[in-house]
Design an enzyme around this catalytic site. Sequence first.
Site, PDB file in Angstrom:
ATOM      1  N   SER A  57       0.818  -1.223   0.000  1.00  0.00           N
ATOM      2  CA  SER A  57       0.000   0.000   0.000  1.00  0.00           C
ATOM      3  C   SER A  57       0.851   1.273   0.000  1.00  0.00           C
ATOM      4  CB  SER A  57      -0.933  -0.006   1.212  1.00  0.00           C
ATOM      5  OG  SER A  57      -0.140   0.049   2.368  1.00  0.00           O
ATOM      6  N   GLU A  58       2.143   1.156   0.200  1.00  0.00           N
ATOM      7  CA  GLU A  58       2.971   2.367   0.280  1.00  0.00           C
ATOM      8  C   GLU A  58       3.261   2.927  -1.107  1.00  0.00           C
ATOM      9  OE1 GLU A  58       3.308   3.684   2.995  1.00  0.00           O
ATOM     10  OE2 GLU A  58       3.250   2.138   4.524  1.00  0.00           O
ATOM     11  N   GLY A  59       3.318   4.238  -1.184  1.00  0.00           N
ATOM     12  CA  GLY A  59       3.519   4.910  -2.474  1.00  0.00           C
ATOM     13  C   GLY A  59       4.989   5.031  -2.857  1.00  0.00           C
ATOM     14  N   ASN A 119       7.065   7.515  -3.174  1.00  0.00           N
ATOM     15  CA  ASN A 119       8.034   8.381  -2.499  1.00  0.00           C
ATOM     16  C   ASN A 119       8.373   7.950  -1.086  1.00  0.00           C
ATOM     17  OD1 ASN A 119       8.848  10.492  -4.456  1.00  0.00           O
ATOM     18  ND2 ASN A 119       6.616  10.562  -4.682  1.00  0.00           N
ATOM     19  N   LEU A 159       0.002  20.020  -5.827  1.00  0.00           N
ATOM     20  CA  LEU A 159      -1.338  19.959  -5.236  1.00  0.00           C
ATOM     21  C   LEU A 159      -1.793  18.504  -5.223  1.00  0.00           C
ATOM     22  CD1 LEU A 159      -3.706  21.543  -4.126  1.00  0.00           C
ATOM     23  CD2 LEU A 159      -4.493  21.909  -6.465  1.00  0.00           C
ATOM     24  N   ARG A 160      -1.686  17.915  -4.043  1.00  0.00           N
ATOM     25  CA  ARG A 160      -2.045  16.495  -3.912  1.00  0.00           C
ATOM     26  C   ARG A 160      -3.552  16.385  -3.818  1.00  0.00           C
ATOM     27  NH1 ARG A 160      -2.569  11.618  -3.517  1.00  0.00           N
ATOM     28  NH2 ARG A 160      -1.244  10.226  -2.291  1.00  0.00           N
ATOM     29  N   ASP A 218       7.274  15.680 -13.234  1.00  0.00           N
ATOM     30  CA  ASP A 218       6.640  16.749 -12.444  1.00  0.00           C
ATOM     31  C   ASP A 218       7.581  17.217 -11.326  1.00  0.00           C
ATOM     32  OD1 ASP A 218       4.271  17.041 -13.785  1.00  0.00           O
ATOM     33  OD2 ASP A 218       3.068  15.839 -12.407  1.00  0.00           O
ATOM     34  N   THR A 225       4.652  12.864   0.951  1.00  0.00           N
ATOM     35  CA  THR A 225       6.066  12.506   0.719  1.00  0.00           C
ATOM     36  C   THR A 225       6.501  12.946  -0.678  1.00  0.00           C
ATOM     37  OG1 THR A 225       5.407  10.284   0.044  1.00  0.00           O
ATOM     38  CG2 THR A 225       6.130  10.541   2.312  1.00  0.00           C
ATOM     39  N   PHE A 226       5.553  13.077  -1.586  1.00  0.00           N
ATOM     40  CA  PHE A 226       5.848  13.590  -2.921  1.00  0.00           C
ATOM     41  C   PHE A 226       6.416  15.014  -2.792  1.00  0.00           C
ATOM     42  CE2 PHE A 226       5.059  15.345  -7.061  1.00  0.00           C
ATOM     43  CZ  PHE A 226       4.965  14.296  -7.953  1.00  0.00           C
TER      44      PHE A 226
HETATM   45  O1  GFB Z   1       4.420   9.308  -3.856  1.00  0.00           O
HETATM   46  P1  GFB Z   1       3.437   9.113  -2.798  1.00  0.00           P
HETATM   47  O2  GFB Z   1       3.767   8.100  -1.806  1.00  0.00           O
HETATM   48  O3  GFB Z   1       3.169  10.500  -2.100  1.00  0.00           O
HETATM   49  O4  GFB Z   1       2.086   8.700  -3.477  1.00  0.00           O
HETATM   50  P2  GFB Z   1       2.204  10.915  -0.899  1.00  0.00           P
HETATM   51  C1  GFB Z   1       1.358   9.550  -4.287  1.00  0.00           C
HETATM   52  C2  GFB Z   1       1.397   9.092  -5.735  1.00  0.00           C
HETATM   53  O5  GFB Z   1       0.341   9.769  -6.418  1.00  0.00           O
HETATM   54  C3  GFB Z   1       2.669   9.453  -6.471  1.00  0.00           C
HETATM   55  C4  GFB Z   1       0.791  10.240  -7.663  1.00  0.00           C
HETATM   56  O6  GFB Z   1       3.711   8.536  -6.350  1.00  0.00           O
HETATM   57  C5  GFB Z   1       2.157   9.597  -7.894  1.00  0.00           C
HETATM   58  O7  GFB Z   1       1.986   8.344  -8.506  1.00  0.00           O
HETATM   59  N1  GFB Z   1       0.972  11.696  -7.567  1.00  0.00           N
HETATM   60  C6  GFB Z   1       0.856  12.486  -6.486  1.00  0.00           C
HETATM   61  C7  GFB Z   1       1.301  12.472  -8.600  1.00  0.00           C
HETATM   62  N2  GFB Z   1       1.114  13.770  -6.802  1.00  0.00           N
HETATM   63  C8  GFB Z   1       1.396  13.792  -8.116  1.00  0.00           C
HETATM   64  C9  GFB Z   1       1.753  14.824  -9.033  1.00  0.00           C
HETATM   65  O8  GFB Z   1       1.908  15.985  -8.692  1.00  0.00           O
HETATM   66  N3  GFB Z   1       1.981  14.454 -10.317  1.00  0.00           N
HETATM   67  C10 GFB Z   1       1.862  13.167 -10.719  1.00  0.00           C
HETATM   68  N4  GFB Z   1       2.122  12.895 -12.008  1.00  0.00           N
HETATM   69  N5  GFB Z   1       1.515  12.169  -9.894  1.00  0.00           N
HETATM   70  C11 GFB Z   1       1.019   8.862   0.269  1.00  0.00           C
HETATM   71  C12 GFB Z   1       0.419   7.632  -0.341  1.00  0.00           C
HETATM   72  O9  GFB Z   1       1.092   9.805  -0.762  1.00  0.00           O
HETATM   73  O10 GFB Z   1       0.220   9.354   1.273  1.00  0.00           O
HETATM   74  C13 GFB Z   1      -0.082   6.639   0.650  1.00  0.00           C
HETATM   75  O11 GFB Z   1       1.397   6.967  -1.086  1.00  0.00           O
HETATM   76  C14 GFB Z   1      -0.937   7.291   1.691  1.00  0.00           C
HETATM   77  O12 GFB Z   1      -0.844   5.665  -0.025  1.00  0.00           O
HETATM   78  C15 GFB Z   1      -0.186   8.461   2.282  1.00  0.00           C
HETATM   79  O13 GFB Z   1      -2.134   7.731   1.103  1.00  0.00           O
HETATM   80  C16 GFB Z   1      -0.995   9.206   3.273  1.00  0.00           C
HETATM   81  O14 GFB Z   1       2.923  10.947   0.384  1.00  0.00           O
HETATM   82  O15 GFB Z   1       1.603  12.183  -1.379  1.00  0.00           O
END
Ligand code: GFB
Length: 441
Positions: A46-48, A50, A302-303, A383, A400-401
């Site tokens: 479930s982890e993304g 970043n 912008l998430r 991005d 984390t993005f």
């Molecule tokens: O990277 P990530 O762990 O960041 O997961 P968070 C978010 C994913 O959403 C990214 C897409 O890896 C991308 O695939 N995404 C988000 C985006 N922002 C953008 C953007 O600006 N551009 C594009 N192209 N794609 C975590 C989640 O998200 O937050 C966990 O992984 C959980 O599941 C947690 O929800 C609370 O840290 O933002």
Amino acid sequence: IGDSRGSSGTCAKRVLQEILPLPATCPPEVLGLRGAVYILYDVNISEGFNLRRDVYIRMAVFVRRLQRRRRFRQVRLVLPPWPRLYHWHSQGLQQTGLPWSHFFDLASLRRYAPVLDYEEFLTEQRLFGNPGAPLVHVAHAFRLQHYEVMLEQGIFRDKFERVTDKPCSEGSLSGGPLLQQAELRVGRFHWVRFQGSAGLLEKLLREAIAEDTAGPEDVDDMRTYALLSAETVLHDHWGDEHFWQARRSMRFSRRLELVAADFRRQALATTGASAGVQRPAMWELERPKRNAKGGDYLCAHLRRGDFVRSREATTPTLKTAAQQVKQLLRAFNVTTVFLATDATPYELMELKELFYRFRLVHFAPESNVQRRELKDGGVAVVDQLVCAYARYFVGTYESTFTYRIYEEREILGFTQASTFNTFCKALGGSCSRNAVWPIVW
Ligand code: GFB
């Protein structure tokens, strides 16, 4: 690899030329693999993307340190193929089992820690582990899990405890094959309660090696271990110079860097030189600086997606986000905003309307060929790389993005004030801010 004379040299040359099958006289020591210890790891599905990058840093710092020990001189960290992540929504793309080389510059990673992409691991196993065998033996797999109670009399102690230890009949695990890789076969499987930093893993591994090693002659064997749910492990020292070295070594793949650079030039009239960013070819040559100026645009991350529901209290609406960005554009006397977002196409249309009179730029692959090439994960990296060169950046609370973009800008030499900014839920009123973790050199 040594000289090219004699049977070893010939053998090494043949390996380099990837001529198979190898002669029986080609032992592992030819490539210095005697006593190699391979560490596979994975992260909860479930982890993304970043957070996974952060887990990599924990493991890389650990393995780099481990390499200094005699027993682990030949340790290798095997990079888990990227499973299809929950956030990669696009249909019709091959997004399962992606190698790390799709996203990162492996040569750069390897100048920090001894890492192998999964296919490279398989090649080494097939050449030297058990040549010709279709299956790869993993001596022990440890699934890490948190303790139910973390504090003992109010104190957090580093500790671990094996809860179960069982042989794996036919090497299979409930929930499918290890790392979703059909060729991996597990000898013994353990549930381990684990609390502490990556350094503690050395003890866990030493215990397993001691159990496996019958006598001194065994010490030279190649062995493979797997650490599952590695996100359970903490950093040894978060944010210190070792963290940042590992982080700096995580350069994106040349292909993704080029796509981002082309886009910055064409859509935002920005180059490294015009943004005042000088990036040496190798991360080791980077030096502390705070003079990057950035291109003539602001970037907003912008998430949306799951954040809109699960973090409703801190995630702005489209309208309040647009208000905040427009205020910044006016303050910086800039007319262009680059928007990085996982918003739906419908939300994007709404945003475009909200930015009436300003220029809103968004990256999308220019063709289906490029979409297939980059995939969802690659688009997200582009991005991030465009945001990294902006005059000013504002990101989403607790994403984390966003944090990875902060880090990128710290490495590139921007001022902290232009980087560590967070969207508020609404204009005015109280506002939760992301933590500021400046770079350490
Ligand atoms: O990277 P990530 O762990 O960041 O997961 P968070 C978010 C994913 O959403 C990214 C897409 O890896 C991308 O695939 N995404 C988000 C985006 N922002 C953008 C953007 O600006 N551009 C594009 N192209 N794609 C975590 C989640 O998200 O937050 C966990 O992984 C959980 O599941 C947690 O929800 C609370 O840290 O933002």
